[in-house]
Design an enzyme around this catalytic site. Structure first.
Site, PDB file in Angstrom:
ATOM      1  N   GLU A  70       0.835  -1.222   0.000  1.00  0.00           N
ATOM      2  CA  GLU A  70       0.000   0.000   0.000  1.00  0.00           C
ATOM      3  C   GLU A  70       0.863   1.263   0.000  1.00  0.00           C
ATOM      4  O   GLU A  70       0.648   2.192   0.767  1.00  0.00           O
ATOM      5  CB  GLU A  70      -0.985  -0.007   1.176  1.00  0.00           C
TER       6      GLU A  70
HETATM    7  C1  LIG Z   1       3.334  -9.303   0.203  1.00  0.00           C
HETATM    8  C2  LIG Z   1       2.814  -8.313  -0.776  1.00  0.00           C
HETATM    9  C3  LIG Z   1       1.443  -8.175  -0.968  1.00  0.00           C
HETATM   10  C4  LIG Z   1       0.960  -7.292  -1.933  1.00  0.00           C
HETATM   11  N1  LIG Z   1      -0.387  -7.267  -2.221  1.00  0.00           N
HETATM   12  C5  LIG Z   1      -0.804  -6.578  -3.307  1.00  0.00           C
HETATM   13  C6  LIG Z   1      -2.151  -6.690  -3.773  1.00  0.00           C
HETATM   14  O1  LIG Z   1      -2.974  -7.394  -3.192  1.00  0.00           O
HETATM   15  N2  LIG Z   1      -2.504  -6.021  -4.897  1.00  0.00           N
HETATM   16  C7  LIG Z   1      -1.626  -5.228  -5.585  1.00  0.00           C
HETATM   17  O2  LIG Z   1      -2.006  -4.674  -6.591  1.00  0.00           O
HETATM   18  N3  LIG Z   1      -0.357  -5.085  -5.155  1.00  0.00           N
HETATM   19  C8  LIG Z   1       0.086  -5.740  -4.041  1.00  0.00           C
HETATM   20  N4  LIG Z   1       1.389  -5.629  -3.631  1.00  0.00           N
HETATM   21  C9  LIG Z   1       2.279  -4.728  -4.336  1.00  0.00           C
HETATM   22  C10 LIG Z   1       2.784  -3.550  -3.518  1.00  0.00           C
HETATM   23  O3  LIG Z   1       1.808  -2.561  -3.454  1.00  0.00           O
HETATM   24  C11 LIG Z   1       4.076  -3.114  -4.209  1.00  0.00           C
HETATM   25  O4  LIG Z   1       5.050  -4.068  -3.838  1.00  0.00           O
HETATM   26  C12 LIG Z   1       4.501  -1.750  -3.835  1.00  0.00           C
HETATM   27  O5  LIG Z   1       3.627  -0.840  -4.433  1.00  0.00           O
HETATM   28  C13 LIG Z   1       5.932  -1.458  -4.263  1.00  0.00           C
HETATM   29  O6  LIG Z   1       6.204  -1.873  -5.574  1.00  0.00           O
HETATM   30  P1  LIG Z   1       7.510  -2.757  -5.871  1.00  0.00           P
HETATM   31  O7  LIG Z   1       7.550  -3.865  -4.891  1.00  0.00           O
HETATM   32  O8  LIG Z   1       7.509  -3.090  -7.295  1.00  0.00           O
HETATM   33  O9  LIG Z   1       8.718  -1.809  -5.517  1.00  0.00           O
HETATM   34  P2  LIG Z   1       9.360  -0.695  -6.453  1.00  0.00           P
HETATM   35  O10 LIG Z   1       8.315   0.147  -7.059  1.00  0.00           O
HETATM   36  O11 LIG Z   1      10.350  -1.343  -7.335  1.00  0.00           O
HETATM   37  O12 LIG Z   1      10.107   0.188  -5.366  1.00  0.00           O
HETATM   38  C14 LIG Z   1      11.320  -0.222  -4.749  1.00  0.00           C
HETATM   39  C15 LIG Z   1      11.739   0.831  -3.742  1.00  0.00           C
HETATM   40  O13 LIG Z   1      11.890   2.093  -4.402  1.00  0.00           O
HETATM   41  C16 LIG Z   1      11.154   3.081  -3.733  1.00  0.00           C
HETATM   42  N5  LIG Z   1      10.663   4.058  -4.711  1.00  0.00           N
HETATM   43  C17 LIG Z   1      10.059   3.830  -5.899  1.00  0.00           C
HETATM   44  N6  LIG Z   1       9.768   4.987  -6.487  1.00  0.00           N
HETATM   45  C18 LIG Z   1      10.185   5.969  -5.666  1.00  0.00           C
HETATM   46  C19 LIG Z   1      10.165   7.386  -5.700  1.00  0.00           C
HETATM   47  N7  LIG Z   1       9.646   8.082  -6.706  1.00  0.00           N
HETATM   48  N8  LIG Z   1      10.674   8.067  -4.661  1.00  0.00           N
HETATM   49  C20 LIG Z   1      11.214   7.414  -3.620  1.00  0.00           C
HETATM   50  N9  LIG Z   1      11.250   6.092  -3.520  1.00  0.00           N
HETATM   51  C21 LIG Z   1      10.748   5.369  -4.526  1.00  0.00           C
HETATM   52  C22 LIG Z   1      10.014   2.344  -3.051  1.00  0.00           C
HETATM   53  O14 LIG Z   1       9.552   3.070  -1.931  1.00  0.00           O
HETATM   54  C23 LIG Z   1      10.693   1.051  -2.662  1.00  0.00           C
HETATM   55  O15 LIG Z   1      11.341   1.232  -1.427  1.00  0.00           O
HETATM   56  C24 LIG Z   1       1.871  -6.477  -2.647  1.00  0.00           C
HETATM   57  C25 LIG Z   1       3.241  -6.576  -2.393  1.00  0.00           C
HETATM   58  C26 LIG Z   1       3.720  -7.485  -1.495  1.00  0.00           C
HETATM   59  C27 LIG Z   1       5.196  -7.596  -1.296  1.00  0.00           C
END
Ligand SMILES: Cc1cc2nc3c(=O)[nH]c(=O)nc-3n(C[C@H](O)[C@H](O)[C@H](O)COP(=O)(O)OP(=O)(O)OC[C@H]3O[C@@H](n4cnc5c(N)ncnc54)[C@H](O)[C@@H]3O)c2cc1C
Length: 745
Positions: A381
């Site tokens: 989230e």
């Molecule tokens: C266990 C689990 C359950 C989940 N459940 C759902 C679900 O039910 N439905 C759904 O749709 N999604 C779900 N998600 C997805 C979750 O919302 C995403 O993992 C999250 O939005 C981050 O995306 P990412 O993991 O691809 O990280 P990335 O987007 O690759 O980000 C990696 C890091 O970079 C940072 N970052 C990225 N952009 C910026 C910026 N502009 N400025 C500063 N920092 C930045 C992030 O904060 C993070 O620390 C789930 C994820 C997990 C791990």
């Protein structure tokens, strides 16, 4: 503050209590890697998945506070079970349907979601779009296609999603994708924007069922994809009229849900760590002293206590706003980000205090799974780095500023006398606002906040005054930085993150003061309030100090620093004596400890994973005066047998009565349960991970089964015939609940 209704309290004391008793987290996370069938069934029958659904659709219609309290209690027992309940009630199909669904969609889906016939998930994230969710490449192309034997207008979908919670067992997928109309079938633009639809999981072309394995948590989570999946227009949430409205729908829903589920996890972790670590620190003795009495351990305990009070205060204040119909998106983002960050800190402290007891995994380790789950709460989230450094202040500042929005609006109005007047008014207001804040910040700063107003005298009043000082200083810094950087501010994430810190800790300090007042200002809670207030105010000051040290115009930063902090950065962290008072509250039973940890699952069953602590603490306290009297005797530290012989000798020598001997033995036995760690034969260790409870189920699974049977029997007697309203076949396709994996229910 929002208060639980009778029905919510009864649900917490009844089904939630029962559910918690059934949960064996080791069975869930290690042996079975899923909730047992009995628990799935119990949750469905008791409408755990329908907490936000109105009663007229068969749901529980709980307030945000009720919903959060349920998640808190379950999560204090098992994060996997907590997340499983959290998701259908959070941002997802039910929430979206309630606000944006057509009547036919609501009538069909909401009753089925409420009683668990449908298990929902919501799929937004994909391999190419995580934090940047607006960039999803998943597409829906407007076209004609066959549905239920007829040619209808619809969308041909292609998508690839991952990390989707409940995805592997979902019967209905909430899906976000971008709509394109290359053939102009809708008569408008080609790119129509993000759209959300509800799609039965067994629709042709959908692949679903594989699982991710998120840090040993056992809630269902996995990828899914769709290849040329055709859906009719009325699968779109709110029907065709809602094409392109998906992003707004998601953002609006997130601004509520983000303040409920994940912050509740933080609170559950805080309360559990406070109660269990406090008890453990008293019961675990080294150097013949409870480890909780060593100053080093006290420091960790004080942070656990203070941060728990802080998280709970923030939770309560936010839920009051939500239950009053507000959608405070910045506050909910703060609560999500900082409650989960402090969850990390309290669990880390708890691990340190438990030493090897927290590290060696097994059925009696109540910390390790929570420790592993921290990054899950931090990432979902809106991952915390992004939320802190981009969203909270970056997006909140302009929206919350009393003049910036009107200035921008006036600046973009077509040139006219009215536009000039509007702009001048906004600018004048802004200038007055800045000067007032600057003067306030200087006067409050030079008087060490004594000239700031406060509703109370004395020490508590000081915290209100300091908060007034910090808020004036914050306003000055924020205004100047926005004026200097303008549009380029959004790239200055380090500054934005520090503003977020300052804003967040001001919010928590206010929430703590509000909570103390709402609780009736109990004297025994004063150390918790003071620790929280001092900690938060210090963090605000340091964040502002760092902003000024890294000010976009260095010399101006120095001038402002001397104007708003003329006495320097004088606030300090809670001192040792305050830390001692907080730690002391945690290690012995008492009203403040009970209040702080209210709302988590507590049992004194000596065979329960945390019940053994509740059982042992009073027994050990009762034995202490006797042990003190026997100080001169050589206390036997090795094993229960040695200890029993020692007590028997004391009894024979008439140094203790029969009753006293019993008290000593009971305390010893109870303590040994508390400090015991699990061990396995090498073969068990190899087998355990592969076992899927096909042979002898663990005792708790037997317990769960019998509870499940009792409930099923009760339900059979009361069984009501539920009239099944069918909606027009055209609008929503009826689906049987089909499991896509080895999932129960
Ligand atoms: C266990 C689990 C359950 C989940 N459940 C759902 C679900 O039910 N439905 C759904 O749709 N999604 C779900 N998600 C997805 C979750 O919302 C995403 O993992 C999250 O939005 C981050 O995306 P990412 O993991 O691809 O990280 P990335 O987007 O690759 O980000 C990696 C890091 O970079 C940072 N970052 C990225 N952009 C910026 C910026 N502009 N400025 C500063 N920092 C930045 C992030 O904060 C993070 O620390 C789930 C994820 C997990 C791990």
């Amino acid at each position: 503050m929002s208060v639980l209704s009778e029905a919510e309290q009864a649900f917490l004391d009844g089904p939630v209590e029962q559910l918690c008793a059934m949960i064996d987290d080791w069975d869930i996370t290690h042996r079975r890697l899923d909730l047992p069938p009995e628990i799935w069934e119990f949750q469905k029958q008791n409408r755990f998945f329908g907490m936000i659904i109105p009663q007229r659709y068969g749901g529980l219609e709980f307030s945000a506070n009720g919903h959060s309290s349920v998640v808190t209690k379950i999560s204090s027992r098992s994060i996997s079970a907590g997340v499983t309940v959290m998701v259908p009630n959070s941002l997802g199909p039910a929430e979206l349907l309630l606000h944006y669904g057509s009547e036919a969609q609501k009538d069909y889906y909401l009753p089925r979601l409420a009683d668990g016939r449908e298990i929902p998930c919501f799929a937004l994230t994909g391999p190419d779009a995580g934090s940047d969710a607006g960039a999803i490449p998943d597409s829906g192309v407007v076209c004609m296609g066959r549905h239920e034997g007829r040619q209808v207008l619809g969308l041909r979908l292609n998508w690839e999603k991952r990390y989707i919670t409940l995805g592997p067992v979902a019967t209905v997928l909430g899906l976000a994708f971008k709509v394109f109309d290359p053939d102009g079938l809708l008569g408008g633009e080609e790119e129509l924007g993000i759209t959300c639809a509800l799609i039965p999981a067994e629709t042709t072309g959908i692949s679903i069922g594989n699982r991710h394995f998120p840090l040993n948590s056992a809630f269902q989570n996995g990828p899914n994809s769709g290849k040329d999946v055709f859906i009719p227009m009325d699968f779109i949430i709110g029907d065709q009229a809602n094409i392109g409205n998906g992003w707004r729908m998601l953002v609006e829903s997130l601004s509520v849900g983000r303040g409920i589920s994940l912050p509740a996890l933080g609170v559950a972790a805080g309360k559990s760590c406070a109660r269990n670590t406090g008890a453990y620190a008293y019961l675990r003795k080294q150097f013949n002293t409870s480890i909780g009495k060593f100053e080093g351990v006290e420091e960790a305990l004080a942070s656990i206590g203070g941060m728990t009070y802080m998280m709970e205060a923030g939770r309560q204040l936010t839920l009051s706003a939500l239950d009053n119909g507000e959608k405070p998106s910045i506050i909910t983002a703060i609560l999500k980000c900082y409650n989960t960050e402090h969850m990390r800190q309290v669990i880390n402290h708890a691990m340190d205090v438990h030493g090897g007891r927290g590290i060696c995994m097994g059925p009696s380790n109540y910390l390790a799974r929570a420790y592993q789950s921290i990054p899950v709460a931090i990432t979902v989230e809106g991952a915390n780095i992004l939320t802190r450094s981009m969203i909270i202040f970056g997006q909140g500042a302009i929206r919350c500023h009393p003049y910036l929005v009107s200035e921008m609006e006036a600046a973009t109005m077509p040139e006219s006398a009215a536009a000039d007047i509007a702009f001048d008014q906004a600018l004048r207001g802004h200038a007055e606002y800045f000067l007032t804040n600057y003067c306030r910040a200087f006067i409050y700063g030079i008087s060490a906040s004594h000239l700031a107003p406060s509703p109370y005298p004395g020490r508590i009043g000081d915290y209100y005054r300091r908060l007034g000082q910090m808020s004036a200083a914050f306003a000055v810094c924020a205004d100047l930085v926005l004026m200097i950087l303008g549009g380029s501010f959004k790239r200055k994430e380090k500054l934005s993150g520090r503003f977020a810190d300052a804003l967040a800790y001001m919010f928590y300090a206010s929430a703590a003061l509000k909570k103390f007042e709402a609780d009736g200002q109990p004297r025994t809670d004063l150390p918790l309030l003071e620790w929280t207030a001092k900690y938060c105010l210090y963090q605000v000051q340091m964040a502002l100090g760092e902003i000024l040290r890294n000010f976009p115009i260095k010399w101006l930063g120095v001038i402002i620093r001397h104007s708003i902090f003329p006495l320097g950065l004088s606030l300090r962290l809670p001192n040792d004596s305050l830390g001692h008072r907080v730690a002391s509250l945690l290690i012995r039973p008492g009203a403040a400890r009970d209040r702080l940890t209210d709302g988590i699952y507590i049992t004194d069953d000596p065979d329960d994973i945390t019940g053994c602590l509740e059982d042992a603490l009073p027994k050990v306290i009762r034995a202490e005066p006797i042990e003190r009297r026997l100080r001169h005797e050589q206390l036997q530290q090795h094993g229960l047998e040695d200890y029993s012989q020692w007590v028997a000798r004391l009894k024979t020598d008439a140094q203790v009565s029969c009753d006293e001997a019993d008290i000593l033995l009971q305390a010893r036995e109870a303590t040994m349960k508390v400090v015991r760690v699990d061990d396995f034969t090498p073969q068990q260790l190899l087998n355990e991970a592969a076992e899927t409870v096909k042979s002898t189920p663990p005792s708790s699974a037997v317990r769960a089964k019998s509870v499940g049977k009792k409930i099923a029997a009760k339900k059979a007697v009361k069984k009501k015939s539920v009239s099944k309203k069918s909606v027009s076949k055209k609008s929503v396709k009826k689906k049987a609940v089909v499991k896509k994996s080895a999932t129960p229910g």
